[in-house]
Write an enzyme that holds these catalytic residues in place. Structure first.
Site, short mmCIF file in Angstrom:
data_model
loop_
_atom_site.label_atom_id
_atom_site.label_comp_id
_atom_site.label_asym_id
_atom_site.label_seq_id
_atom_site.Cartn_x
_atom_site.Cartn_y
_atom_site.Cartn_z
N THR A 132 6.73 5.58 5.92
CA THR A 132 6.37 6.91 5.44
C THR A 132 4.96 7.34 5.83
OG1 THR A 132 7.88 6.79 3.60
CG2 THR A 132 6.04 8.30 3.37
N GLU B 196 -1.59 -0.93 13.68
CA GLU B 196 -1.80 -2.38 13.75
C GLU B 196 -1.04 -3.03 14.88
OE1 GLU B 196 -0.71 -4.02 10.01
OE2 GLU B 196 -2.02 -2.66 8.91
N THR C 285 -0.17 1.59 2.12
CA THR C 285 0.73 0.44 2.18
C THR C 285 0.10 -0.60 3.12
OG1 THR C 285 2.10 1.54 3.85
CG2 THR C 285 2.83 1.69 1.56
N ASN D 83 7.35 -5.70 12.90
CA ASN D 83 8.60 -5.04 12.50
C ASN D 83 9.86 -5.88 12.57
OD1 ASN D 83 7.68 -2.25 11.95
ND2 ASN D 83 6.91 -2.47 14.03
N LYS E 243 -1.89 8.31 4.12
CA LYS E 243 -1.51 6.95 4.50
C LYS E 243 -0.60 7.07 5.71
CE LYS E 243 1.85 4.81 3.53
NZ LYS E 243 3.24 4.48 3.98
#
Lengths: 389, 389
Positions: free
Chosen positions: A184, A263, A151, A385, A173
């Site tokens: 996830t 990140e 993602t 976020n 991932k």
């Protein structure tokens, strides 16, 4: 390194159109002969677990702990989608089963992405037949699969552990720590060692506990977290005690890749708790500290504020005696017997400015120990976020 | 409004030099005649509780739930200071007891500020005699006390609840939510109602549960959190059932002042959980959501990402059935039966941009309900907390 290096596996990946811009969003991992092989999985403990989690768990049980394939979609989590989500997940399995010529129960399914929106089934319906048709044990096909499950990850996460008699490979991932809007964590592991479903399940649980379950970014448990391990048996019978080390090493490596790819973070830290009443208490205490916003902020600020660590340990719900506590950052002891300790401030500052901060908490009670990794909390986390768009 | 409005109390505050720049850092609250009166207190559950917490708890027990005075210092928490910290806390009580002419066990003590550094006793030793000497029931003296307990608060936090037959007053410092480097929440309440120690303790516990214990900023429990309630009895016997409402209202008002003063926050939100299996489960679920970094970030970003709320509820450790879940922001239902619900996007956006975001989670199981308040997570929190300097 590729998920198809262990003998007996094929993979594929393509861009079906779930995501825009030709980004890969479907992946397949399957046995090369269509036969079901011993397969173990661990799933999220979240009671709002997504339909694909329920479907995969049911299929694995129905099939006695074996599977022939797993199909993965990225870009949409198929979570909080109810009966329709369940039907969509079953439909993905059915399409793969049809293409492979296997019973539907031999196919597992995972999805990752945003919660609360039904899967776009048109691109998936159109995408699965060519996904199945292009499966191969080539490095290119495996790389496409490893890209198809991502993602917000910055790149593929893969691992290969080679032992004299068998190999273990994995792809993952890890947006769980990175952009928790798509929270996830998925990991898929293959091995050509021959292991029965029971021991396979046991060793996966151990490996997951010491790797993926020992990371902390935000203390959240995703609706879709899944780890799958398939064992083809092509390399012959292997001692589970040897295989567990290889699988653990593979999971730990993938975990580190996820942490390094955070990140929103500028720095990784590890909380090591020793001398706890038990390993379980040590792990719980380490998690409390690693989850602490204040500790995360102080790591961001390169500030060795041990008083906050002591306070978190004291409220972790574990056996604790402040008078026995010692805390060290990077080996520099700043608290001894629960009191401030004279220390080398320059050495401490140098450690706090480094890429990996080590916080060692010695509780001085017994022999329990545990480690939890964390990432700092800075502007980047918030930027990642604060909105889903 | 002042802590000395209820009959029978005096107060004082001054700058002793614990803090620099003439900032007030010592406060006293005492009965006006030096007699011990029924006194209740709740203390942090943190096992790394600071020496003043231990001393106050011991004194209260030794004195059968009564006290004549409480002395408070700000700027240094006297936490993680060991035997020396205990001696320093006892010394503060002894100095006050000497000045008032009462037994040392009748004096309680609180400190708030940085953890891990011994109290600077020279200014405290010099400051307590004039602190005791200047005690008065004047509004000025009470205001000085209310200022003397503050750390990073932007101003005094006081409350006065007047009933026909008695009054309840309070003062607090609420850096617990604001700059958690100095994470302590302190509150001091007085009433002139006559209540025995047992009922007084019961009603304080209820009031604290529904106010101070229903706030979430970072999920941390301070080493020094303390709430003290003294009852002079000067207004005569009162029904504890009536007094509990007044004390609860006072605590709730002080809680709101703390939330509103959250320097690192731009927005307050409340999580209301209804339909839970029990009130306890509702409260736990609401706290899980209110503590969630992802929810806090989304409130900062004005993003009604309900999927994250559902995920937090599912991992809160309470009875949960996604199919029965409904979620509304400001009365706008965005999730019904665990699925996305059509809604008025403009009304939702308007609510999300407001100063108080209301998240209502209806679990659809039984009658349990609970509310927890929270503040958003933005750059401000990080700026406040990344370093202690």
């Amino acid at each position: 390194m590729s998920i198809t290096t262990p003998k007996g596996f094929v993979a594929s990946g393509l861009a079906s159109g779930i995501k825009s811009g030709g980004t890969l969003d479907l992946a397949l991992l399957a046995t090369d002969d269509g036969r079901a092989v011993p397969t173990a999985a661990t799933f999220t403990s979240n009671l709002a677990a997504a339909p694909p989690v329920h479907v995969s768990r049911d299929h694995l049980v129905a099939n006695g702990g074996s599977a022939a394939a797993v199909v993965i979609s990225s870009g949409n989590a198929n979570a909080a989608t109810g009966a329709r989500g369940r039907a969509d997940a079953e439909r993905m399995c059915a399409l793969v089963a049809s293409g492979l010529g296997v019973p539907i129960e031999q196919v597992l399914v995972c999805s990752t992405g945003l919660i609360g929106t039904p899967l776009p089934m048109a691109p998936i319906e159109a995408g699965i037949p060519p996904l199945v048709a292009t499966r191969s044990d080539s490095a290119e096909a495996a790389a496409a699969a490893a890209r198809g499950i991502l993602t917000t990850d910055s790149g593929r996460k893969e691992v290969l552990i080679e032992s004299p008699t068998f190999t273990v490979a994995g792809m993952a991932k890890g947006a769980g720590m990175l952009a928790p809007n798509m929270a996830t964590m998925l990991a898929f592991l293959t091995t050509d060692a021959a292991i029965e479903p029971g021991p396979l399940s046991d060793l996966l649980r151990i490996a997951v506990r010491d790797s993926f379950n020992s990371m902390s970014v935000d203390g959240c448990t995703s609706t879709n977290d899944t780890v799958v391990l398939m064992a083809s048996g092509r390399a012959g019978v292997a001692d589970p005690n040897v295989v567990v080390d290889a699988v653990s090493e593979a999971c730990a490596d993938l975990s580190r890749q996820m942490m390094a790819d955070a990140e929103g973070a500028s720095r990784i830290f590890q909380v090591r708790v020793t001398g706890a009443a038990s390993d379980g208490e040590a792990h719980r205490a380490a998690r409390k500290v690693a989850d602490s916003l204040l500790v995360k902020c102080s790591i961001n600020g390169e500030d060795a504020y041990w008083g906050r660590v002591a306070s978190d340990l004291g409220s972790a719900g574990v056996t604790f005696d402040l008078d026995r506590l010692a805390i060290a950052y990077g080996g520099v002891t700043v608290c001894r017997d629960g009191l401030a300790a004279d220390h080398d401030a320059a050495a401490l500052a140098e450690h706090m400015a480094g890429p990996l901060v080590d916080i060692h908490c010695q509780l001085g009670l017994a022999d329990g120990d545990g480690v939890v990794m964390g990432v700092d909390l800075g502007y980047g986390y918030i930027d990642e976020n604060r909105t889903t768009s």
